[in-house]
Write an enzyme that holds these catalytic residues in place. Structure first.
Site, PDB file in Angstrom:
ATOM      1  N   HIS A  56       2.360  20.494  55.587  1.00  0.00           N
ATOM      2  CA  HIS A  56       1.164  19.736  55.197  1.00  0.00           C
ATOM      3  C   HIS A  56       0.623  19.000  56.422  1.00  0.00           C
ATOM      4  CE1 HIS A  56      -1.369  17.430  52.351  1.00  0.00           C
ATOM      5  NE2 HIS A  56      -1.203  16.449  53.213  1.00  0.00           N
ATOM      6  N   HIS A  85       5.802   9.223  52.367  1.00  0.00           N
ATOM      7  CA  HIS A  85       5.702   8.767  53.755  1.00  0.00           C
ATOM      8  C   HIS A  85       5.611   7.250  53.826  1.00  0.00           C
ATOM      9  CE1 HIS A  85       1.657   9.593  52.199  1.00  0.00           C
ATOM     10  NE2 HIS A  85       1.169   8.742  53.067  1.00  0.00           N
ATOM     11  N   GLU A 140      -3.439   2.007  54.962  1.00  0.00           N
ATOM     12  CA  GLU A 140      -4.344   2.949  54.313  1.00  0.00           C
ATOM     13  C   GLU A 140      -5.019   2.312  53.104  1.00  0.00           C
ATOM     14  OE1 GLU A 140      -2.044   6.314  53.147  1.00  0.00           O
ATOM     15  OE2 GLU A 140      -1.358   6.778  55.183  1.00  0.00           O
ATOM     16  N   HIS A 166      -2.279   0.677  50.605  1.00  0.00           N
ATOM     17  CA  HIS A 166      -0.897   0.766  51.042  1.00  0.00           C
ATOM     18  C   HIS A 166      -0.824   0.164  52.434  1.00  0.00           C
ATOM     19  CE1 HIS A 166      -0.931   4.536  48.303  1.00  0.00           C
ATOM     20  NE2 HIS A 166      -0.587   3.461  47.608  1.00  0.00           N
ATOM     21  N   HIS A 186       4.947   5.435  49.965  1.00  0.00           N
ATOM     22  CA  HIS A 186       4.114   5.998  48.916  1.00  0.00           C
ATOM     23  C   HIS A 186       4.097   7.516  49.030  1.00  0.00           C
ATOM     24  CE1 HIS A 186       1.525   5.203  52.407  1.00  0.00           C
ATOM     25  NE2 HIS A 186       0.687   6.135  51.978  1.00  0.00           N
TER      26      HIS A 186
END
Length: 434
Positions: A290, A333, A339, A363, A369
């Site tokens: 990803h 992560h 974020e 976050h 999260h």
């Protein structure tokens, strides 16, 4: 008023030295600042950067206007309402936070009065950091104008178009598009329907620019040619109007006897612009793993530390997912960067429910999260065929510092008190070798 057409007209090219005139011959030729400007206009320079900054980042514009900006009475302090600035009182919260959409305002609330600060970091007086706001306008700004000396405004509409009448011309901005209004540029917001709602990133730091592309090459991500700047369109209004200025974290107001949007011609690079996120050329892995969200950076405000932005604006438009042997949604992560995520439409590919258009999540740095239980289980068992993610538009403001949440946002009834429950159902799957 000017006899401008009903629909705004645009110039293209990010950061270009554009030139435009609403009346033929209003823009001087051959000299930047002649002894007498055409049509009895005043020549005025607006410098968005220090005079001696390198040519590649230097931003300034020459404006040819009916009256100079200096022709105004004193500004007086007015109440800030729910429009706040950094530094905020309070402490940085390590907990994960999420909000439902903000309740709609009643009738008669214009864009400026609707600004609702969620969080901020840095310091407006030090010109570093950001503030994140929501807006929900139910009326157009009438005989009222706003300019922000503290930072540029990146506006992300979520519900309803807005028409920005600025000193440089007009921008019609719809959900799925963004607009950036530079520092100190005055404007008013006209709504085209009964309501207009969305998100704002107020950037105190260096101006947004396109990210470097490195090995991606010249044709990736946002193309400079897709950014649109307004053609000159002026207001020639002799009437009492209010001009509100944000300076030093506070709002100040003055009564003018004319519209401040009286620029008949301009040239330069310090000007508002529009970008359609449908033009973003998304990249991703065609092998495995990803990709990090930085691959979807539309605009960045660099800091004094390379690789750690004051703020990045990251968007996740429709795109193909094809990696093999890979958990495709965002993985679990913890990041050094903070974020803040919003959603213009659709769903987010790591959330099964609870994160809806008009909502938001925060976050802070190092907050753990990732996908909720349902998303994790579905993605872990999914057949890895090529899949196109369509119909959604999440975005993120990512910043190097933690964000302090305002009291009214933290105590708001629409904050989800049970957000941590998104991960409560994650079960143990560990099977040690016997």
């Amino acid at each position: 008023m000017s006899a401008a057409s009903a629909d705004p007209v645009y110039l293209s090219g990010f950061g270009n030295q554009h030139q435009t005139e609403a009346i033929e011959g209003a823009l001087p030729r051959g000299q930047n600042s002649p002894q007498r400007a055409p049509y009895g206009l005043y020549a005025e320079q607006m410098s968005g950067t220090a005079f001696t900054e390198p040519r590649t980042v230097n931003r300034r514009s020459w404006l040819y206007r009916i009256r100079p900006s200096a022709a105004h009475p004193p500004f007086q302090r007015v109440g800030n309402r729910t429009f706040h600035s950094a530094p905020l009182p309070g402490v940085a919260d390590p907990n994960r936070l999420r909000w439902d959409p903000m309740p709609r305002n009643g009738s008669g609330v214009d864009f400026l009065d609707s600004v609702y600060t969620v969080a901020a970091n840095g310091d407006v007086l030090q010109r570093q950091g950001i503030a994140i706001h929501l807006y929900c306008a139910t009326a157009s700004m009438s005989k009222r104008y706003f300019g922000n000396a503290d930072g540029e405004l990146l506006i992300v509409p979520q519900d309803g178009d807005i028409l920005l009448h600025t000193e440089f011309g007009r921008l019609l901005v719809a959900p799925g598009q963004i607009a950036v209004v530079p520092r100190s540029v005055r404007f008013r917001v006209e709504i085209t329907d009964s309501v207009a709602a969305g998100y704002i990133c107020e950037n105190y730091g260096s101006a947004f620019t396109l990210p470097e592309l490195g090995p991606l090459g010249a044709n990736a991500l946002a193309h400079a040619r897709h950014f649109r700047y307004p053609v000159a369109a002026y207001e020639d209004i002799e009437d009492r109007v209010e001009v509100v200025q944000k300076f030093g974290g506070n709002l100040w107001s003055a009564e003018y006897d004319h519209s401040p949007l009286d620029v008949v011609a301009w040239h330069g690079s310090h000007a508002p612009y529009l970008y359609d996120l449908a033009d973003f050329n998304a990249f991703g892995t065609v092998g495995y793993d990803h990709p990090d969200p930085s691959l979807y950076t539309v605009l960045t405000s660099p800091s004094d530390t390379p690789g750690q932005a004051n703020v990045d604006f990251v968007a996740f438009p429709p795109r193909w997912m094809v990696p093999e042997h890979t958990f495709r949604p965002p993985h679990f992560h913890r990041n050094v960067m903070t974020e803040f995520m919003g959603l213009v439409r659709g769903v987010h590919d790591s959330k099964a429910e609870g994160f809806v258009p008009g909502g938001a999540s925060l976050h802070n740095m190092w907050a753990a999260h990732g996908p909720d239980r349902e998303t994790f289980e579905n993605a872990s068992a999914a057949e890895l065929v090529p899949q196109k993610l369509e119909g959604s538009l999440p975005f993120m403001f990512e910043t190097r510092w933690p964000l302090i949440v305002t009291d009214h946002a933290f105590e708001a009834p629409h904050r989800q008190r049970d957000y941590d429950a998104s991960w409560a159902g994650l079960r143990r799957h560990f099977q040690p070798l016997s």
